[in-house]
Design an enzyme around this catalytic site. Structure first.
Site, mmCIF file in Angstrom:
data_model
loop_
_atom_site.group_PDB
_atom_site.id
_atom_site.type_symbol
_atom_site.label_atom_id
_atom_site.label_comp_id
_atom_site.label_asym_id
_atom_site.label_seq_id
_atom_site.Cartn_x
_atom_site.Cartn_y
_atom_site.Cartn_z
ATOM 1 N N CYS A 1 -28.595 -38.058 69.600
ATOM 2 C CA CYS A 1 -29.238 -39.069 70.444
ATOM 3 C C CYS A 1 -30.651 -39.387 69.969
ATOM 4 O O CYS A 1 -31.117 -40.516 70.117
ATOM 5 C CB CYS A 1 -29.302 -38.591 71.894
ATOM 6 S SG CYS A 1 -27.696 -38.453 72.698
ATOM 7 N N GLU B 1 -35.585 -26.686 72.615
ATOM 8 C CA GLU B 1 -34.180 -26.772 73.066
ATOM 9 C C GLU B 1 -33.245 -26.238 71.980
ATOM 10 O O GLU B 1 -33.538 -26.296 70.792
ATOM 11 C CB GLU B 1 -33.831 -28.213 73.448
ATOM 12 C CG GLU B 1 -34.023 -29.249 72.335
ATOM 13 C CD GLU B 1 -32.734 -29.561 71.607
ATOM 14 O OE1 GLU B 1 -31.694 -28.997 71.984
ATOM 15 O OE2 GLU B 1 -32.774 -30.355 70.661
#
Length: 428
Positions: free
Chosen positions: A56, A119
């Site tokens: 993304c 992350e």
């Protein structure tokens, strides 16, 4: 071989451009074939290597090639492949050679370059990219080693620093935004479109707020039902979306569709049916699932991954000490990798030297065998063999010394003195 990374990400390009250069999973293998072909030719000394990472937030091409014009060729290929004018794409592209490419790979896998600092999802995405490239036959010694070191560095960073502690995920950011629009998420009906990892994370966070209803719409009914049941929700067919959209106050979408699945007209009808009660929409897909014009409608609050990034960054400042520690680890590992890469660069030279020496050896042995066959004295044959082989082996260095300028000759003398110090002893 030269390492090179070409790409765009959330730092350099808006989602409107990123979605146009994204690679659906099924396109990556054939894309790698065409990408490698730009460097396959009579001048290529070594087979090029390549891997494509498409998420993304980034599209990146990792390359190993001996083509000196690799940077321009890669950018032009990316432009042609996605039918994008080069002048529209190029200002947003970064091109990172050698140590910069290595440092970038280490930072990406460690979560330092992510919208959500620290992350872990990116590690799995990189491993998928490597697996796909391997299945396509696009990996070789250089990229294999780069990615092995990359995953080792990522593990070291996460296990020795607090880089992932107290991070605000995209899913948590979506809940925070919803709470700014609605007093209580517990009073709202929530629809999730898709059933992948990101939707699963979002459903987990929203379910913790105990919404009035939780519904999953997915192209694969079985997978949608399985996800909905985990959160005591229900599933609906994706085909019912246009006629049921008005029922939901919060809509979160993240599918792998290459085209929008929610258009302006459908949302206009939903708003009218809701009598202008607000709809909160989160589009986490790249390419986007929801037409961007939807965000211009009154009573619709549409947010993309870039919008959520602003909220995520609010939580990043508190972890700068961990970032500094991670950067120090990465810098050390980059230097280690570059030492390996420098050592690899002399392998072809050493191999060529061995080949040439072996050619000379074979010729002299064959000559000696002929002398022995005609009855020459073995001692004389051995002496002739050793003399001839010695002369031929030192011919190249001697010739180089004789032809060198005075400045270069001094350097050659120093180098050759070092060579012969390590050539072994005659003692037994």
């Amino acid at each position: 071989m030269q390492l090179l990374t070409i790409g765009i990400n959330h730092h350099t390009a808006p989602v409107a451009l990123r979605e146009r250069v994204a690679f659906p999973l099924e396109q990556i293998k054939p894309a790698l074939e065409t990408f490698k072909s730009i460097w396959l030719g009579p001048s290529a000394r070594t087979a090029p290597e390549a891997a494509i990472l498409s998420t993304c937030n980034r599209t990146e091409l990792y390359c190993a090639t001996d083509d000196q014009a690799a940077r321009e060729a890669a950018i032009q290929w990316l432009s042609r492949y996605h039918n994008l004018p080069i002048d529209e794409l190029a200002p947003h592209v970064y091109a990172l050679p050698q140590s910069e490419a290595v440092r970038h790979a280490f930072r990406v896998a460690s979560g330092l370059d992510s919208m959500v600092l620290g992350e872990t999802q990116i590690v799995g995405q990189m491993k998928d990219a490597v697996r796909t490239a391997s299945e396509a036959g696009a990996l070789g010694t250089y990229l294999n080693q780069l990615f092995q070191r990359t995953f080792a560095v990522a593990k070291e960073v996460r296990s020795t620093t607090e880089i992932g502690a107290q991070s605000v995920s995209m899913a948590a950011a979506a809940v925070r935004l919803a709470q700014r629009i609605f007093d209580k998420v517990s009073n709202q009906r929530v629809l999730f479109i898709g059933a992948g990892e990101m939707i699963e994370l979002c459903a987990t966070h929203f379910a913790a707020q105990q919404p009035r209803e939780l519904v999953v719409a997915n192209r694969t009914a079985e997978r949608g039902t399985r996800l909905a049941e985990r959160f005591n929700g229900r599933a609906i067919p994706l085909s019912e979306l246009p006629s049921r959209m008005h029922e939901f106050d919060i809509i979160v979408s993240c599918t792998a569709s290459t085209l929008p699945i929610i258009g302006l007209g459908a949302v206009e009808r939903a708003v009218k049916a809701r009598r202008h009660r607000p709809i909160f929409m989160v589009d986490l897909a790249v390419p986007r699932d929801i037409e961007p014009e939807v965000g211009q409608l009154e009573d619709v609050f549409l947010y993309t991954v870039d919008d959520l990034g602003a909220i995520v960054r609010e939580g990043n400042a508190s972890r700068q000490a961990a970032v500094a520690q991670a950067e120090a680890i990465i810098e050390t590992r980059v230097q280690n990798f570059m030492q390996w890469l420098d050592a690899r660069s002399i392998v072809p030279v050493i191999r060529h030297m061995h080949t040439q020496a072996d050619v000379l050896r074979r010729a002299e042995v064959e000559r000696a065998q002929k002398m022995l066959a005609r009855g020459d004295d073995p001692a004389a044959v051995l002496e002739a063999l050793s003399q001839s082989l010695t002369n031929k082996l030192i011919h190249g260095p001697t010739h180089a010394l004789n032809r060198a300028s005075s400045e270069n000759r001094d350097k050659l003398i120093e180098l050759m003195s070092g060579f012969y110090k390590h050539s072994g002893s005659t003692e037994r």
